[in-house]
Write a protein that holds these residues in place. Structure first.
Motif, PDB file in Angstrom:
ATOM      1  N   GLU A 173       0.830  -1.207   0.000  1.00  0.00           N
ATOM      2  CA  GLU A 173       0.000   0.000   0.000  1.00  0.00           C
ATOM      3  C   GLU A 173       0.866   1.258   0.000  1.00  0.00           C
ATOM      4  OE1 GLU A 173      -2.538  -0.226   3.376  1.00  0.00           O
ATOM      5  OE2 GLU A 173      -1.039   0.460   4.809  1.00  0.00           O
ATOM      6  N   HIS A 174       2.087   1.148   0.521  1.00  0.00           N
ATOM      7  CA  HIS A 174       2.984   2.296   0.557  1.00  0.00           C
ATOM      8  C   HIS A 174       3.533   2.619  -0.833  1.00  0.00           C
ATOM      9  CE1 HIS A 174       5.594   5.234   2.400  1.00  0.00           C
ATOM     10  NE2 HIS A 174       6.644   4.687   1.825  1.00  0.00           N
ATOM     11  N   ILE A 175       3.771   1.591  -1.649  1.00  0.00           N
ATOM     12  CA  ILE A 175       4.398   1.815  -2.954  1.00  0.00           C
ATOM     13  C   ILE A 175       3.394   1.834  -4.102  1.00  0.00           C
ATOM     14  CG2 ILE A 175       6.544   0.764  -2.168  1.00  0.00           C
ATOM     15  CD1 ILE A 175       5.815  -1.749  -3.748  1.00  0.00           C
ATOM     16  N   THR A 176       2.124   1.495  -3.838  1.00  0.00           N
ATOM     17  CA  THR A 176       1.125   1.505  -4.915  1.00  0.00           C
ATOM     18  C   THR A 176       0.958   2.926  -5.442  1.00  0.00           C
ATOM     19  OG1 THR A 176      -0.074  -0.342  -3.933  1.00  0.00           O
ATOM     20  CG2 THR A 176      -1.267   0.996  -5.525  1.00  0.00           C
ATOM     21  N   PRO A 177       1.136   3.126  -6.748  1.00  0.00           N
ATOM     22  CA  PRO A 177       1.090   4.480  -7.323  1.00  0.00           C
ATOM     23  C   PRO A 177      -0.332   4.981  -7.550  1.00  0.00           C
ATOM     24  CG  PRO A 177       1.525   2.890  -9.045  1.00  0.00           C
ATOM     25  CD  PRO A 177       1.475   2.101  -7.749  1.00  0.00           C
ATOM     26  N   VAL A 178      -1.049   5.285  -6.471  1.00  0.00           N
ATOM     27  CA  VAL A 178      -2.400   5.837  -6.584  1.00  0.00           C
ATOM     28  C   VAL A 178      -2.446   7.154  -5.821  1.00  0.00           C
ATOM     29  CG1 VAL A 178      -3.563   3.624  -6.867  1.00  0.00           C
ATOM     30  CG2 VAL A 178      -3.176   4.505  -4.567  1.00  0.00           C
ATOM     31  N   ARG A 179      -3.289   8.059  -6.280  1.00  0.00           N
ATOM     32  CA  ARG A 179      -3.418   9.359  -5.630  1.00  0.00           C
ATOM     33  C   ARG A 179      -4.010   9.186  -4.226  1.00  0.00           C
ATOM     34  NH1 ARG A 179      -3.223  14.539  -7.598  1.00  0.00           N
ATOM     35  NH2 ARG A 179      -4.337  16.126  -6.391  1.00  0.00           N
ATOM     36  N   ARG A 180      -3.517   9.928  -3.279  1.00  0.00           N
ATOM     37  CA  ARG A 180      -3.960   9.813  -1.884  1.00  0.00           C
ATOM     38  C   ARG A 180      -5.209  10.655  -1.649  1.00  0.00           C
ATOM     39  NH1 ARG A 180      -0.029   6.373  -3.073  1.00  0.00           N
ATOM     40  NH2 ARG A 180       1.189   5.702  -1.271  1.00  0.00           N
ATOM     41  N   TYR A 181      -6.354  10.131  -2.074  1.00  0.00           N
ATOM     42  CA  TYR A 181      -7.623  10.811  -1.862  1.00  0.00           C
ATOM     43  C   TYR A 181      -8.156  10.529  -0.462  1.00  0.00           C
ATOM     44  CZ  TYR A 181      -8.046  11.556  -6.933  1.00  0.00           C
ATOM     45  OH  TYR A 181      -7.853  11.954  -8.231  1.00  0.00           O
ATOM     46  N   TRP A 182      -9.010  11.425   0.015  1.00  0.00           N
ATOM     47  CA  TRP A 182      -9.777  11.157   1.231  1.00  0.00           C
ATOM     48  C   TRP A 182     -10.959  10.283   0.853  1.00  0.00           C
ATOM     49  CZ3 TRP A 182      -9.425  12.660   6.449  1.00  0.00           C
ATOM     50  CH2 TRP A 182     -10.557  12.454   7.221  1.00  0.00           C
ATOM     51  N   CYS A 183     -11.128   9.167   1.521  1.00  0.00           N
ATOM     52  CA  CYS A 183     -12.261   8.274   1.301  1.00  0.00           C
ATOM     53  C   CYS A 183     -13.045   8.212   2.613  1.00  0.00           C
ATOM     54  CB  CYS A 183     -11.799   6.882   0.890  1.00  0.00           C
ATOM     55  SG  CYS A 183     -13.143   5.676   0.737  1.00  0.00           S
ATOM     56  N   GLY A 184     -14.250   8.787   2.622  1.00  0.00           N
ATOM     57  CA  GLY A 184     -14.989   8.955   3.861  1.00  0.00           C
ATOM     58  C   GLY A 184     -15.358   7.675   4.582  1.00  0.00           C
ATOM     59  N   GLY A 185     -15.339   6.556   3.879  1.00  0.00           N
ATOM     60  CA  GLY A 185     -15.697   5.292   4.503  1.00  0.00           C
ATOM     61  C   GLY A 185     -14.541   4.609   5.200  1.00  0.00           C
ATOM     62  N   ASN A 186     -13.349   5.216   5.149  1.00  0.00           N
ATOM     63  CA  ASN A 186     -12.157   4.613   5.746  1.00  0.00           C
ATOM     64  C   ASN A 186     -11.081   5.690   5.814  1.00  0.00           C
ATOM     65  OD1 ASN A 186      -9.907   3.142   6.480  1.00  0.00           O
ATOM     66  ND2 ASN A 186     -10.004   1.674   4.806  1.00  0.00           N
ATOM     67  N   SER A 187     -11.149   6.538   6.818  1.00  0.00           N
ATOM     68  CA  SER A 187     -10.242   7.683   6.861  1.00  0.00           C
ATOM     69  C   SER A 187     -10.081   8.201   8.285  1.00  0.00           C
ATOM     70  CB  SER A 187     -10.770   8.801   5.951  1.00  0.00           C
ATOM     71  OG  SER A 187     -12.118   9.081   6.269  1.00  0.00           O
ATOM     72  N   SER A 188      -9.059   9.015   8.486  1.00  0.00           N
ATOM     73  CA  SER A 188      -8.821   9.588   9.818  1.00  0.00           C
ATOM     74  C   SER A 188      -7.922  10.810   9.708  1.00  0.00           C
ATOM     75  CB  SER A 188      -8.163   8.553  10.740  1.00  0.00           C
ATOM     76  OG  SER A 188      -6.904   8.136  10.224  1.00  0.00           O
ATOM     77  N   ALA A 189      -8.091  11.711  10.677  1.00  0.00           N
ATOM     78  CA  ALA A 189      -7.259  12.911  10.758  1.00  0.00           C
ATOM     79  C   ALA A 189      -7.472  13.544  12.127  1.00  0.00           C
ATOM     80  CB  ALA A 189      -7.625  13.907   9.658  1.00  0.00           C
TER      81      ALA A 189
END
Length: 278
Positions: A173-189
């Motif tokens: 998951e660290h190296i997968t080249p996907v944009r780091r979007y916020w996904c409301g069903g699985n997120s934190s801040a």
């Protein structure tokens, strides 16, 4: 660090019940749980009250507003504004989480970071067959059950469901080249970072609100970290009568504007009255 799990829901009491059952098995629970209810009927309130009675130590509260259409952003803002926690984790009420879910979000918690990941969608027939006992016993995350349910139709879905060595999944998951979007069903801040960008934009209806919010968080210096394979979630099937291609297209304009303008703030968020006077 006080923490709260915010669960969004709307008129799906069966799914919410399964969601709450899954949370009983968390290795590291949050201090409190908030049900952010976008106008559900009394059946949902009954589910919440039953869980409150069963688990008074979980600190469950129910934030509700009347049903005047899809207003998920508004009810999430109400939940955020009324929370006394420092760290917030977000989940959709039609999802069932693996026992490591909350623990993984805690492991990755940083003031300058938001963590976000997707989920594994269950087909309609499999979703309808899920029982509370299956969730309580962990059957729904067993690879053989998921395979028979038709949920592992892609190789990556096995990793999403928690298969294999954890260290390998974390690396992937660290190296997968996907944009780091916020996904409301699985997120934190952290809550103060969410308040600093004024929460979710209430102009945005279904489709796009998560991404627009994530853009503003990123613009403010809170960067995304992907949780693609180490915080497994199963998403229960449901219809989407509120889905509108025209609205989704309009929502994308707001997201693109926030991205290009590097905006950190929305005048249509938590502090609307303050915003109107700016």
């Amino acid at each position: 660090m006080r923490s709260e799990l915010i669960i969004s829901t709307y008129n799906n009491p069966k799914a919410l019940r399964l969601c709450l059952v899954a949370l009983r098995n968390q290795l590291q629970p949050t201090d409190t749980i908030c049900i952010a209810d976008d106008g559900s009927g009394p059946e949902t309130a009954e589910v919440v009250q039953a869980e409150v009675s069963l688990r008074p130590e979980a600190g469950i509260r129910h934030v509700w507003h009347s049903d005047t259409g899809f207003r998920k952003a508004k009810i999430l803002n109400d939940a955020i504004a009324s929370s006394t926690a420092e760290f917030l984790i977000f989940l959709d009420g039609d999802c069932m989480v693996h026992p490591v879910f909350l623990k993984r979000h805690f492991e990755l918690a940083r003031p300058d970071r938001f963590s976000s990941g997707g989920f594994l969608r269950l087909p309609k027939e499999a979703s309808e067959s899920v029982t509370e006992d299956m969730v309580e016993e962990g059957t729904v995350f067993a690879q053989d059950w998921l395979q028979n349910a038709g949920a592992l139709n892609r190789y990556s879905n096995k990793w999403k469901a928690g298969a294999g060595i954890r260290a390998k999944r974390a690396l992937l998951e660290h190296i997968t080249p996907v944009r780091r979007y916020w996904c409301g069903g699985n997120s934190s801040a952290f809550r103060d970072k969410i308040m600093a960008v004024n929460g979710f934009d209430t102009r945005i209806t279904y489709g796009g609100g998560d991404k627009e919010f994530g853009e503003r968080l990123s613009n403010s210096g809170v960067r995304g970290r992907h949780l693609r394979f180490t915080a497994p979630i199963l998403h229960l099937y449901h219809d989407q009568p509120y889905k509108s291609p025209a609205e989704i297209k309009e929502n994308r304009k707001h997201t693109l504007h926030s991205r290009k303008s590097k905006s950190c703030w929305t005048d249509f968020g938590i502090r609307e009255r303050e915003a109107s006077a700016r």
